[in-house]
Motif scaffolding. Structure first.
Motif, mmCIF file in Angstrom:
data_model
loop_
_atom_site.group_PDB
_atom_site.id
_atom_site.type_symbol
_atom_site.label_atom_id
_atom_site.label_comp_id
_atom_site.label_asym_id
_atom_site.label_seq_id
_atom_site.Cartn_x
_atom_site.Cartn_y
_atom_site.Cartn_z
ATOM 1 N N ASP A 1 -28.957 -47.381 -30.214
ATOM 2 C CA ASP A 1 -29.900 -46.635 -30.031
ATOM 3 C C ASP A 1 -29.730 -46.118 -28.276
ATOM 4 O OD1 ASP A 1 -30.406 -46.134 -32.665
ATOM 5 O OD2 ASP A 1 -32.420 -47.303 -32.150
ATOM 6 N N GLU A 2 -29.527 -47.485 -27.478
ATOM 7 C CA GLU A 2 -29.379 -47.323 -26.039
ATOM 8 C C GLU A 2 -28.248 -46.823 -25.843
ATOM 9 O OE1 GLU A 2 -32.137 -51.287 -25.659
ATOM 10 O OE2 GLU A 2 -30.231 -50.976 -24.722
ATOM 11 N N LEU A 3 -27.108 -47.241 -26.520
ATOM 12 C CA LEU A 3 -25.698 -46.987 -26.259
ATOM 13 C C LEU A 3 -25.444 -45.548 -26.342
ATOM 14 C CD1 LEU A 3 -23.872 -50.187 -27.308
ATOM 15 C CD2 LEU A 3 -24.244 -49.308 -24.826
ATOM 16 N N ILE A 4 -25.945 -45.166 -27.464
ATOM 17 C CA ILE A 4 -25.505 -43.850 -27.809
ATOM 18 C C ILE A 4 -25.836 -42.764 -26.770
ATOM 19 C CG2 ILE A 4 -27.535 -42.543 -28.840
ATOM 20 C CD1 ILE A 4 -25.836 -42.769 -31.368
ATOM 21 N N ASP A 5 -27.022 -43.237 -25.988
ATOM 22 C CA ASP A 5 -27.500 -42.264 -24.751
ATOM 23 C C ASP A 5 -26.959 -42.687 -23.411
ATOM 24 O OD1 ASP A 5 -28.891 -40.572 -26.169
ATOM 25 O OD2 ASP A 5 -30.577 -42.136 -26.281
ATOM 26 N N ASP A 6 -26.068 -43.733 -23.383
ATOM 27 C CA ASP A 6 -25.546 -44.210 -22.252
ATOM 28 C C ASP A 6 -24.535 -43.086 -21.345
ATOM 29 O OD1 ASP A 6 -25.411 -47.241 -20.702
ATOM 30 O OD2 ASP A 6 -23.575 -46.179 -20.549
ATOM 31 N N PRO A 7 -24.774 -42.794 -20.245
ATOM 32 C CA PRO A 7 -23.939 -42.042 -19.753
ATOM 33 C C PRO A 7 -22.529 -42.261 -19.397
ATOM 34 C CG PRO A 7 -25.623 -42.789 -18.085
ATOM 35 C CD PRO A 7 -25.945 -43.214 -19.548
ATOM 36 N N GLU A 8 -22.078 -43.761 -19.081
ATOM 37 C CA GLU A 8 -21.099 -44.194 -18.916
ATOM 38 C C GLU A 8 -20.075 -44.165 -20.304
ATOM 39 O OE1 GLU A 8 -19.037 -48.201 -17.040
ATOM 40 O OE2 GLU A 8 -21.240 -47.826 -16.631
ATOM 41 N N LEU A 9 -20.979 -44.493 -21.226
ATOM 42 C CA LEU A 9 -19.981 -44.480 -22.619
ATOM 43 C C LEU A 9 -19.875 -43.140 -23.012
ATOM 44 C CD1 LEU A 9 -19.977 -46.780 -25.265
ATOM 45 C CD2 LEU A 9 -21.336 -45.048 -26.109
ATOM 46 N N ARG A 10 -20.829 -42.214 -22.819
ATOM 47 C CA ARG A 10 -20.605 -40.840 -23.233
ATOM 48 C C ARG A 10 -19.331 -40.284 -22.290
ATOM 49 N NH1 ARG A 10 -24.783 -38.937 -26.383
ATOM 50 N NH2 ARG A 10 -24.210 -36.883 -26.353
ATOM 51 N N LYS A 11 -19.324 -40.656 -21.096
ATOM 52 C CA LYS A 11 -18.233 -40.290 -20.216
ATOM 53 C C LYS A 11 -16.905 -40.658 -20.598
ATOM 54 C CE LYS A 11 -17.340 -40.997 -15.775
ATOM 55 N NZ LYS A 11 -17.865 -41.788 -14.578
ATOM 56 N N THR A 12 -16.992 -42.095 -20.898
ATOM 57 C CA THR A 12 -15.345 -42.631 -21.059
ATOM 58 C C THR A 12 -15.140 -42.431 -22.569
ATOM 59 O OG1 THR A 12 -16.625 -44.401 -19.807
ATOM 60 C CG2 THR A 12 -14.537 -45.007 -20.900
ATOM 61 N N TYR A 13 -16.190 -42.370 -23.383
ATOM 62 C CA TYR A 13 -15.432 -42.244 -24.815
ATOM 63 C C TYR A 13 -15.488 -41.061 -25.565
ATOM 64 C CZ TYR A 13 -14.674 -47.148 -24.798
ATOM 65 O OH TYR A 13 -14.087 -48.504 -24.258
ATOM 66 N N LEU A 14 -16.449 -40.199 -25.052
ATOM 67 C CA LEU A 14 -16.697 -38.927 -25.597
ATOM 68 C C LEU A 14 -16.282 -37.641 -24.852
ATOM 69 C CD1 LEU A 14 -20.184 -39.639 -27.136
ATOM 70 C CD2 LEU A 14 -17.831 -39.783 -28.319
ATOM 71 N N GLY A 15 -15.967 -37.904 -23.438
ATOM 72 C CA GLY A 15 -15.535 -36.971 -22.478
ATOM 73 C C GLY A 15 -16.762 -36.062 -22.096
ATOM 74 N N LEU A 16 -18.006 -36.537 -22.301
ATOM 75 C CA LEU A 16 -19.187 -35.651 -22.167
ATOM 76 C C LEU A 16 -19.750 -35.896 -20.949
ATOM 77 C CD1 LEU A 16 -20.764 -35.937 -25.554
ATOM 78 C CD2 LEU A 16 -19.423 -34.129 -24.800
#
Lengths: 300, 234
Positions: free
Chosen positions: B219-234
């Motif tokens: 749940d935390e990771l799904i909202d992690d900005p770094e993760l979203r940027k790296t893997y989802l390009g968001l």
């Protein structure tokens, strides 16, 4: 038919048929030797250069069992077949597998080295003298009309067919047989279901040697033993394996019979020494039109 | 069931791939291991499964070190990997593939296990006698998972189960994984498919260049900005 001023003799159909029948008997031995070779190739993906030397060694074992203890060569199968399995298992597990570090080209050289050691040891200990077993029934048999069949020929055919059938049953029905087939095509997948791949390799090598040991028992009543005898059968067995399709049991069986029949017909028409070229001739023809062999699957 | 990986260093051939990985999986969890191609995910799996031997570090399963054990021993203990690329036995029938799943473990309960697996994957029973190599990608994936379940896993490692499947099948595969977990199976899910993995996972580790870059609850990771940027390009 004129062929470089060379006249092919003409024979009646009964002579030709008789020759073909004796080819079937000879071919059944080729098939049995090829069976071990094709199994080892199919699973370990190596060509076992020691196959001929192992056949020779097994023939000596059969000979000495007869000479020292009077054990009938066919009865000796009960000793040399299990003995061959254990010897092959230990050879693969203890020497070939360990020395090769999983690299196929090294395995090839290791098996070549083993064959040289076995052959020279045989020359040293047993000398180059030909030795033959005399069994009371070696010339007994029955008349088929077109040819006279001796019992040792019949035993070779029956033995080869029975062993091929048993091996096939083993591969289809038992867990170990299934594991062998799994390892042949998918080693990583096999490891992940808990198959000990090194053990399976050694089992295959053991079965391969057990097959040549069975062939040795079937050969000794009709062939004299000497340190070079392995070559005679194994070079042809290599041909049978490629002809039938590398790794195919049915291919080994059919290929063995084909080569045996053509060899005997070649001998009939071209003479004892020239006749053997029919083997190469058939071999080249099959490779030209079916490069993966009669029962082989095309590569890729 | 607990699996702990401590300071694991591992190489693929001469190339060092993992530089000190720490992670843990507890009973009943789905733990996702995320990361791009070449991050070292499969190397980690294969070190756990005993296909490779680690350079250093420790792998502990139920309190016992399994570091460097051969693969058949690891299977015997109940860590079953369904590998990337399925690795079914292409020359054998579906039924034979499933039988071999119980080669080392669950041997005495093969019939019951087979029945259970058929109820999870009814499609497999329609193809029992077909050669595994002739199945579609999705069917092969089901077979690979079914083969893994035959060994009564305590921990099931799924390496890229969604790879090469159509979007519809990917959806089905993730539902199935969640369902297996609900029935009590602990799962280590190795995936490139970040969002869908996080949706079903309890916790996740993200590895980059052979180290754990991020970890935490799904749940935390799904909202992690770094993760979203790296893997989802968001």
């Amino acid at each position: 038919m004129d062929f470089f001023d060379f006249n092919l003799p003409s024979y009646g159909w009964s002579t030709v048929l008789g020759s073909a029948i004796s080819g079937v008997f000879l071919g059944s031995i080729y098939a049995l030797v090829a069976l071990g070779l094709t199994l080892i190739y199919g699973v370990l993906h190596i060509i076992n250069f020691a196959h001929g030397a192992l056949l020779m060694l097994a023939m000596y074992a059969v000979y000495f069992l007869w000479q020292a203890f009077g054990i009938d060569p066919y009865l000796a199968m009960l000793i040399v077949v299990p003995g061959g399995f254990v010897f092959g298992y230990l050879l693969q597990r203890g020497v070939i597998g360990k020395a090769s570090h999983g690299r196929d080209e090294i395995i090839l050289l290791v098996t070549l080295g083993i064959s040289i050691i076995i052959e020279n040891a045989a020359l040293f200990f047993f000398s180059a003298t030909e030795r033959s077993v005399r069994v009371p029934y070696d010339l007994d048999g029955f008349d088929l009309g077109v040819t006279f069949v001796v019992y040792p020929e019949l035993a070779a055919l029956g033995g080869s067919l029975l062993i091929t059938f048993l091996l096939w049953l083993f591969m289809i029905k038992t867990d170990t047989g299934k594991a062998i087939r799994a390892v042949a095509k998918e080693r990583q997948g096999a490891r992940l279901v808990g198959i000990n791949v090194d053990h399976i390799f050694a089992v295959c090598f053991g079965i391969g040697v057990a097959c040549v040991a069975a062939a040795a028992s079937l050969l000794v009543p009709t062939y004299a033993v000497h340190p070079q005898i392995g070559y005679l059968f194994v070079l042809i067995a290599f041909t049978v394996v490629v002809l039938g399709g590398m790794g195919s049991f049915v291919g080994a069986l059919v290929g063995g019979f084909l080569i045996g029949i053509f060899e005997q017909l070649g001998r009939l028409y071209l003479g004892e020494s020239l006749g053997v070229i029919t083997i190469s001739f058939i071999f080249i023809l099959v490779l030209l039109f079916r490069p993966s062999g009669l029962f082989g699957k095309p590569a890729g | 069931m607990t699996l702990q990986v401590r300071q694991l260093h591992a190489a693929y051939g001469a190339m060092k791939v993992l530089h000190g990985i720490d992670l843990e999986i507890s009973e009943g969890e789905i733990v996702a291991l995320l990361g791009s191609n070449g991050a070292g995910k499969s190397t980690l799996n294969n070190n756990i499964s005993g296909i490779y031997t680690p350079k250093s570090g420790d792998i502990i399963f139920d309190g016992q070190s399994i570091t460097g054990l051969p693969s058949e021993k690891v299977v015997e203990l109940g860590i079953i990997q369904v590998p990337e690329g399925r690795r079914v036995f292409p020359n054998m029938s579906v039924l034979e593939n499933l039988h071999l799943g119980g080669y080392r473990r669950g041997r005495n309960r093969r019939d019951q296990n087979l029945e259970r697996i058929v109820s999870v994957f009814p499609r497999l029973s329609e193809r029992f006698n077909q050669l595994a190599g002739t199945l579609s990608g999705g069917e092969q994936q089901m077979l690979a998972i079914g083969r893994g379940l035959m060994a009564e896993p305590k921990l099931l490692i799924l390496d890229e189960p969604s790879l090469g499947l159509s979007p519809l099948l990917v959806e089905e595969m993730f539902e199935l994984i969640a369902e297996l977990n609900k029935q009590g199976l602990s799962i280590f899910l190795v995936e490139q498919n970040v969002m869908q993995s996080l949706e079903i996972a309890d916790r996740a580790y993200v590895i980059e260049n052979g180290t754990v870059a991020l970890s935490g609850s799904a749940d935390e990771l799904i909202d992690d900005p770094e993760l979203r940027k790296t893997y989802l390009g968001l």
